[in-house]
Motif scaffolding. Structure first.
Motif, PDB file in Angstrom:
ATOM      1  N   VAL A 179      36.266  21.102 -38.517  1.00  0.00           N
ATOM      2  CA  VAL A 179      36.439  20.530 -37.353  1.00  0.00           C
ATOM      3  C   VAL A 179      35.745  21.313 -36.211  1.00  0.00           C
ATOM      4  CG1 VAL A 179      38.186  19.349 -35.714  1.00  0.00           C
ATOM      5  CG2 VAL A 179      38.602  19.497 -37.913  1.00  0.00           C
ATOM      6  N   GLN A 180      35.170  20.614 -35.433  1.00  0.00           N
ATOM      7  CA  GLN A 180      34.325  21.440 -34.106  1.00  0.00           C
ATOM      8  C   GLN A 180      34.759  20.568 -32.844  1.00  0.00           C
ATOM      9  OE1 GLN A 180      30.168  22.155 -34.643  1.00  0.00           O
ATOM     10  NE2 GLN A 180      30.567  23.148 -36.716  1.00  0.00           N
ATOM     11  N   TYR A 181      34.728  21.381 -31.751  1.00  0.00           N
ATOM     12  CA  TYR A 181      35.115  20.538 -30.390  1.00  0.00           C
ATOM     13  C   TYR A 181      33.610  20.106 -30.042  1.00  0.00           C
ATOM     14  CZ  TYR A 181      35.333  20.642 -25.341  1.00  0.00           C
ATOM     15  OH  TYR A 181      35.537  20.359 -24.022  1.00  0.00           O
ATOM     16  N   GLN A 182      33.867  18.945 -29.661  1.00  0.00           N
ATOM     17  CA  GLN A 182      32.530  18.017 -29.089  1.00  0.00           C
ATOM     18  C   GLN A 182      33.179  17.281 -27.904  1.00  0.00           C
ATOM     19  OE1 GLN A 182      29.225  17.614 -29.554  1.00  0.00           O
ATOM     20  NE2 GLN A 182      29.365  16.887 -27.815  1.00  0.00           N
ATOM     21  N   PRO A 183      32.868  17.511 -26.920  1.00  0.00           N
ATOM     22  CA  PRO A 183      33.525  16.627 -25.490  1.00  0.00           C
ATOM     23  C   PRO A 183      32.586  15.475 -25.462  1.00  0.00           C
ATOM     24  CG  PRO A 183      32.165  18.583 -24.752  1.00  0.00           C
ATOM     25  CD  PRO A 183      32.364  18.829 -26.374  1.00  0.00           C
ATOM     26  N   LEU A 184      33.030  14.539 -24.668  1.00  0.00           N
ATOM     27  CA  LEU A 184      32.295  13.299 -24.227  1.00  0.00           C
ATOM     28  C   LEU A 184      31.766  13.525 -22.911  1.00  0.00           C
ATOM     29  CD1 LEU A 184      34.788  10.512 -25.513  1.00  0.00           C
ATOM     30  CD2 LEU A 184      33.186  11.621 -26.724  1.00  0.00           C
ATOM     31  N   GLY A 185      30.945  12.863 -22.257  1.00  0.00           N
ATOM     32  CA  GLY A 185      30.433  12.958 -21.359  1.00  0.00           C
ATOM     33  C   GLY A 185      30.529  11.737 -20.126  1.00  0.00           C
ATOM     34  N   VAL A 186      29.800  12.046 -19.110  1.00  0.00           N
ATOM     35  CA  VAL A 186      29.776  10.936 -17.873  1.00  0.00           C
ATOM     36  C   VAL A 186      28.421  11.048 -17.326  1.00  0.00           C
ATOM     37  CG1 VAL A 186      30.489  13.180 -16.370  1.00  0.00           C
ATOM     38  CG2 VAL A 186      30.684  10.712 -15.806  1.00  0.00           C
ATOM     39  N   ASP A 187      27.928  10.065 -16.818  1.00  0.00           N
ATOM     40  CA  ASP A 187      26.602   9.926 -16.154  1.00  0.00           C
ATOM     41  C   ASP A 187      26.686  10.295 -14.726  1.00  0.00           C
ATOM     42  OD1 ASP A 187      24.163   9.301 -14.987  1.00  0.00           O
ATOM     43  OD2 ASP A 187      23.794   7.494 -16.326  1.00  0.00           O
ATOM     44  N   CYS A 188      26.775  11.476 -14.280  1.00  0.00           N
ATOM     45  CA  CYS A 188      26.707  11.900 -12.846  1.00  0.00           C
ATOM     46  C   CYS A 188      25.648  11.425 -11.901  1.00  0.00           C
ATOM     47  CB  CYS A 188      26.652  13.543 -12.809  1.00  0.00           C
ATOM     48  SG  CYS A 188      28.018  14.169 -13.726  1.00  0.00           S
ATOM     49  N   GLY A 189      24.617  10.534 -12.395  1.00  0.00           N
ATOM     50  CA  GLY A 189      23.951   9.960 -11.653  1.00  0.00           C
ATOM     51  C   GLY A 189      24.389   8.681 -11.219  1.00  0.00           C
ATOM     52  N   ILE A 190      25.179   8.193 -11.552  1.00  0.00           N
ATOM     53  CA  ILE A 190      25.921   7.052 -11.326  1.00  0.00           C
ATOM     54  C   ILE A 190      27.261   7.450 -10.895  1.00  0.00           C
ATOM     55  CG2 ILE A 190      26.893   4.724 -12.356  1.00  0.00           C
ATOM     56  CD1 ILE A 190      24.605   4.710 -14.454  1.00  0.00           C
ATOM     57  N   LEU A 296      37.433  11.391 -16.225  1.00  0.00           N
ATOM     58  CA  LEU A 296      36.271  11.993 -15.989  1.00  0.00           C
ATOM     59  C   LEU A 296      35.212  11.430 -15.226  1.00  0.00           C
ATOM     60  CD1 LEU A 296      34.314  14.742 -16.913  1.00  0.00           C
ATOM     61  CD2 LEU A 296      33.527  13.505 -18.715  1.00  0.00           C
ATOM     62  N   GLU A 297      35.231  10.144 -15.198  1.00  0.00           N
ATOM     63  CA  GLU A 297      34.215   9.496 -14.464  1.00  0.00           C
ATOM     64  C   GLU A 297      34.935   9.397 -13.025  1.00  0.00           C
ATOM     65  OE1 GLU A 297      32.348   6.311 -17.759  1.00  0.00           O
ATOM     66  OE2 GLU A 297      34.539   5.768 -16.200  1.00  0.00           O
ATOM     67  N   ALA A 298      36.160   9.318 -12.756  1.00  0.00           N
ATOM     68  CA  ALA A 298      36.862   9.479 -11.417  1.00  0.00           C
ATOM     69  C   ALA A 298      36.652  11.040 -10.781  1.00  0.00           C
ATOM     70  CB  ALA A 298      38.304   9.302 -11.687  1.00  0.00           C
ATOM     71  N   MET A 299      36.638  11.930 -11.549  1.00  0.00           N
ATOM     72  CA  MET A 299      36.378  13.365 -11.184  1.00  0.00           C
ATOM     73  C   MET A 299      35.065  13.476 -10.843  1.00  0.00           C
ATOM     74  SD  MET A 299      38.533  15.156 -14.350  1.00  0.00           S
ATOM     75  CE  MET A 299      37.575  16.733 -14.239  1.00  0.00           C
ATOM     76  N   ALA A 300      34.128  12.743 -11.414  1.00  0.00           N
ATOM     77  CA  ALA A 300      32.706  13.053 -11.170  1.00  0.00           C
ATOM     78  C   ALA A 300      32.432  12.264  -9.727  1.00  0.00           C
ATOM     79  CB  ALA A 300      31.897  12.264 -12.261  1.00  0.00           C
ATOM     80  N   CYS A 301      33.418  11.244  -9.384  1.00  0.00           N
ATOM     81  CA  CYS A 301      33.338  10.536  -8.120  1.00  0.00           C
ATOM     82  C   CYS A 301      33.877  11.434  -7.089  1.00  0.00           C
ATOM     83  CB  CYS A 301      33.805   9.127  -8.303  1.00  0.00           C
ATOM     84  SG  CYS A 301      32.982   8.070  -9.145  1.00  0.00           S
ATOM     85  N   ARG A 302      34.744  12.444  -7.557  1.00  0.00           N
ATOM     86  CA  ARG A 302      35.345  13.322  -6.218  1.00  0.00           C
ATOM     87  C   ARG A 302      36.316  12.743  -5.826  1.00  0.00           C
ATOM     88  NH1 ARG A 302      35.753  15.649  -1.261  1.00  0.00           N
ATOM     89  NH2 ARG A 302      35.849  17.867  -1.391  1.00  0.00           N
ATOM     90  N   THR A 303      37.116  11.816  -6.802  1.00  0.00           N
ATOM     91  CA  THR A 303      38.436  10.934  -6.361  1.00  0.00           C
ATOM     92  C   THR A 303      39.497  11.690  -6.948  1.00  0.00           C
ATOM     93  OG1 THR A 303      37.217   8.733  -6.593  1.00  0.00           O
ATOM     94  CG2 THR A 303      39.706   8.690  -6.709  1.00  0.00           C
ATOM     95  N   ARG A 350      36.678  21.416  -7.574  1.00  0.00           N
ATOM     96  CA  ARG A 350      36.457  22.031  -8.890  1.00  0.00           C
ATOM     97  C   ARG A 350      36.525  20.910 -10.119  1.00  0.00           C
ATOM     98  NH1 ARG A 350      40.887  24.784  -6.859  1.00  0.00           N
ATOM     99  NH2 ARG A 350      42.542  23.695  -7.945  1.00  0.00           N
ATOM    100  N   ALA A 351      37.274  19.725  -9.607  1.00  0.00           N
ATOM    101  CA  ALA A 351      37.092  18.447 -10.581  1.00  0.00           C
ATOM    102  C   ALA A 351      35.672  17.920 -10.712  1.00  0.00           C
ATOM    103  CB  ALA A 351      38.013  17.598 -10.166  1.00  0.00           C
ATOM    104  N   LEU A 352      34.811  17.937  -9.570  1.00  0.00           N
ATOM    105  CA  LEU A 352      33.716  17.438  -9.463  1.00  0.00           C
ATOM    106  C   LEU A 352      32.614  18.373 -10.334  1.00  0.00           C
ATOM    107  CD1 LEU A 352      31.282  15.616  -8.321  1.00  0.00           C
ATOM    108  CD2 LEU A 352      31.213  16.908  -6.280  1.00  0.00           C
ATOM    109  N   LEU A 358      29.889  18.293 -17.823  1.00  0.00           N
ATOM    110  CA  LEU A 358      29.980  17.260 -18.889  1.00  0.00           C
ATOM    111  C   LEU A 358      29.044  16.107 -18.811  1.00  0.00           C
ATOM    112  CD1 LEU A 358      33.906  17.407 -19.478  1.00  0.00           C
ATOM    113  CD2 LEU A 358      32.031  18.756 -20.886  1.00  0.00           C
ATOM    114  N   ASP A 359      27.992  16.250 -17.982  1.00  0.00           N
ATOM    115  CA  ASP A 359      26.924  15.202 -17.850  1.00  0.00           C
ATOM    116  C   ASP A 359      26.461  14.855 -19.258  1.00  0.00           C
ATOM    117  OD1 ASP A 359      24.983  13.698 -15.815  1.00  0.00           O
ATOM    118  OD2 ASP A 359      23.581  14.465 -17.634  1.00  0.00           O
ATOM    119  N   TRP A 360      26.141  13.649 -19.655  1.00  0.00           N
ATOM    120  CA  TRP A 360      25.841  13.112 -20.594  1.00  0.00           C
ATOM    121  C   TRP A 360      24.399  13.902 -21.154  1.00  0.00           C
ATOM    122  CZ3 TRP A 360      28.338  11.378 -24.424  1.00  0.00           C
ATOM    123  CH2 TRP A 360      29.221  10.585 -24.596  1.00  0.00           C
ATOM    124  N   SER A 361      23.653  14.327 -20.483  1.00  0.00           N
ATOM    125  CA  SER A 361      22.428  14.774 -20.778  1.00  0.00           C
ATOM    126  C   SER A 361      22.803  16.086 -21.653  1.00  0.00           C
ATOM    127  CB  SER A 361      21.614  15.406 -19.682  1.00  0.00           C
ATOM    128  OG  SER A 361      22.220  16.248 -18.726  1.00  0.00           O
TER     129      SER A 361
END
Length: 405
Positions: A179-190, A296-303, A350-352, A358-361
Motif C-alpha cells: 500500500v502507498q499513499y496517493q492523494p487526489l487533486g484539484v484543478d487550481c486553475g478552475i 479540497l475544491e472549496a479550500m482551493a476557492c478560499r472558502t 493555509r487551506a488555500l 495538490l493541484d492535479w498537475s
C-alpha cells in the motif's frame, strides 16, 4: 535508420462508480486523471458500466435504484474479455467488487501490472449498514469479514493506492504491505478564489426564494447515509433563521428540512467552482471519507470549511479547517457560526496553500512515476531523471517510456 520512438504507455481504469451524472467523485477523479495522462502523451482507456465517447469501454451492469445513476457490474467474464482486448500496459481498479476481480484476472492473462485504488472504506461502510440492521455485534462481524475480503482481493495486486495516510495505515494493519499513499487533486486553475461572484450569490438566493441577507452553507456530494446530512440539517436549524444549507448532488437519501434547499448535480467545473467560492461556507459531516474531493475544491476557492475530524476529511482539513468530532448538532452549529463570523485569514490562507500543493498537475505526475516503476522497475530510476529526447516527443513519454514486459 532511426530507431522507432518509444510507444506511449497505455493505462486502463476499470470503474463501476461511473454515474450518468458527470459529478460523482470517482468519475470526476478519473476524468481529471485521463485529461492529464493524455496531455502528458500517455494512452488511456476507461472500462465503465455505460457511456459513450473516445476511450470509454462500456461493460454493462444492473441499475441500482435511487443511487443517482449508478450500475452494478455483474458479468465478470465480459469485463475480463473487454480489458484483454484493449491490451493495456497497466490496469487500475477503482472499486473492490466485480471489476476489481476482473482487473486482477485480466492483468494475469496479459502479464501486466495491476493497481487497486481504494476510493471507499468498505469495512466501515458495511459496519454501519450491519449495525443499523443487527446492532453492534453484527456491525463488528461485518467489518471483520470485509477486512478479510479486502486482504484476499488486494493481496493479488502489485500496488494498492490509498488517498489518505490514515487509510494507508489501516490497510497496512490488515496485512497489505504493497500500500502507498496517493492523494487526489484539484484543478487550481478552475477552483480558485477569483471564482467568487457576489452577483451570482444574490441571483441564486432570489431563485431559491431566499432573502438577500441569507447565509448560505454548501454541501456538495452524494446523498448517502454515511454523509450524515440529517446532522447538518439539524445544525443549520440550530443556527436559527437566516441560515440555509444548500445541498447539491444526488443519491438515495435526499435531505429534507425547512432550512434546506436541494439542487441537482452541477456538471460544469467552472459553475461548481463559482458556487463553492460564492457560498459563505462549505460543510461536510461524513465520518468515513477516504479523502474529501469537494472539501479540497472549496479550500482551493478560499472558502471557509467545516469538516468532520474523522477519517480522510480530518486528515485533509487538519489545521486548515474547523473540525468537529461530534454527532451533536449544537457542536456543528457552533463551528458553522464560527466559520461564518470569524473569517480568519491565516486559516483560509493555509487551506488555500494546502490545496495548491495538490493541484492535479502535481498529483498525476506522482501517479505516473508510480506507474513507471511498475512498468519497468529496472529502469525506473533512470526514467525519473529528465533526459534529452527527440524533438517533438512528449517529455512525459520520454521520461516514462518502457519496453513491454
Amino acid at each position: 535508420m532511426e530507431p522507432d520512438a518509444p510507444r506511449a504507455p497505455h493505462v486502463l481504469d476499470a470503474a463501476m462508480f461511473w454515474s450518468t451524472h458527470p459529478t460523482g467523485g470517482v468519475r470526476r477523479v478519473l476524468s481529471a486523471k485521463r485529461q492529464h495522462l493524455l496531455a502528458a502523451g500517455w494512452q488511456h482507456s476507461l472500462l465503465v458500466p455505460e457511456g459513450e465517447g473516445l476511450g470509454l469501454i462500456p461493460c454493462g451492469g444492473i441499475s441500482l435504484p435511487r443511487s443517482g445513476g449508478y450500475r452494478f457490474v455483474v458479468d465478470r467474464a465480459r469485463a475480463v474479455s473487454l480489458i484483454t482486448q484493449a491490451r493495456p500496459d497497466l490496469i487500475e481498479a477503482a472499486d473492490p467488487y466485480v471489476l476489481g476481480w476482473a482487473s486482477l484476472e485480466a492483468s494475469q492473462r496479459l502479464g501486466v501490472p495491476a493497481v487497486a485504488f481504494c476510493h471507499s472504506h468498505l469495512p466501515a461502510l458495511l459496519e454501519r449498514w450491519a449495525s443499523q440492521l443487527g446492532g453492534r455485534w453484527a456491525g463488528q462481524w461485518a467489518r471483520e469479514r470485509a477486512q478479510r475480503y479486502l486482504v484476499r482481493l488486494y493481496g493479488g495486486f502489485d500496488l494498492v493506492l490509498a488517498p489518505s495516510r490514515s487509510l494507508e495505515h489501516q490497510l497496512r494493519h490488515y496485512g497489505l504491505d504493497q500500500v502507498q499513499y496517493q492523494p487526489l487533486g484539484v484543478d487550481c486553475g478552475i477552483f480558485r478564489p477569483a471564482a467568487r461572484k457576489g452577483g451570482w450569490a444574490r441571483w441564486l438566493k432570489q431563485a431559491l426564494g431566499l432573502p438577500p441577507a441569507t447565509r448560505l452553507l454548501l454541501y456538495c456530494g452524494r446523498f448517502a447515509p454515511e454523509k450524515r446530512l440529517p446532522l447538518l440539517a439539524r445544525a443549520v436549524r440550530a443556527l436559527g433563521p437566516g441560515h440555509v444549507l444548500l445541498c447539491v448532488g444526488a443519491g438515495p437519501c435526499t435531505p429534507r428540512g425547512s432550512q434546506l434547499r436541494v439542487l441537482p448535480p452541477v456538471s460544469d467545473p467552472a459553475s461548481l467552482a463559482r458556487m463553492m467560492a460564492s457560498c459563505d461556507a462549505f460543510v461536510h459531516a461524513g465520518d468515513q471519507e477516504t479523502f474529501g474531493l469537494a472539501a479540497l475544491e472549496a479550500m482551493a476557492c478560499r472558502t471557509p470549511v467545516v469538516l468532520s475530524s474523522r477519517a480522510g476529511l480530518g486528515e485533509l482539513g487538519a489545521d486548515v479547517a474547523l473540525a468537529v468530532d461530534s454527532a451533536c448538532p449544537a457542536d456543528w452549529a457552533d463551528a458553522m457560526r464560527q466559520a461564518l463570523n470569524e473569517h480568519e485569514a491565516p486559516r483560509l490562507d493555509r487551506a488555500l496553500a494546502r490545496a495548491r500543493t495538490l493541484d492535479w498537475s502535481r498529483v498525476t505526475d506522482m501517479m505516473m512515476r508510480r506507474y513507471a516503476t511498475l512498468l519497468n522497475p529496472a529502469e525506473a530510476a533512470q526514467r525519473c531523471v529528465p533526459q534529452e529526447r527527440p524533438s517533438g516527443q512528449s517529455a512525459s513519454v520520454a521520461a516514462y517510456s518502457f519496453k513491454r514486459l
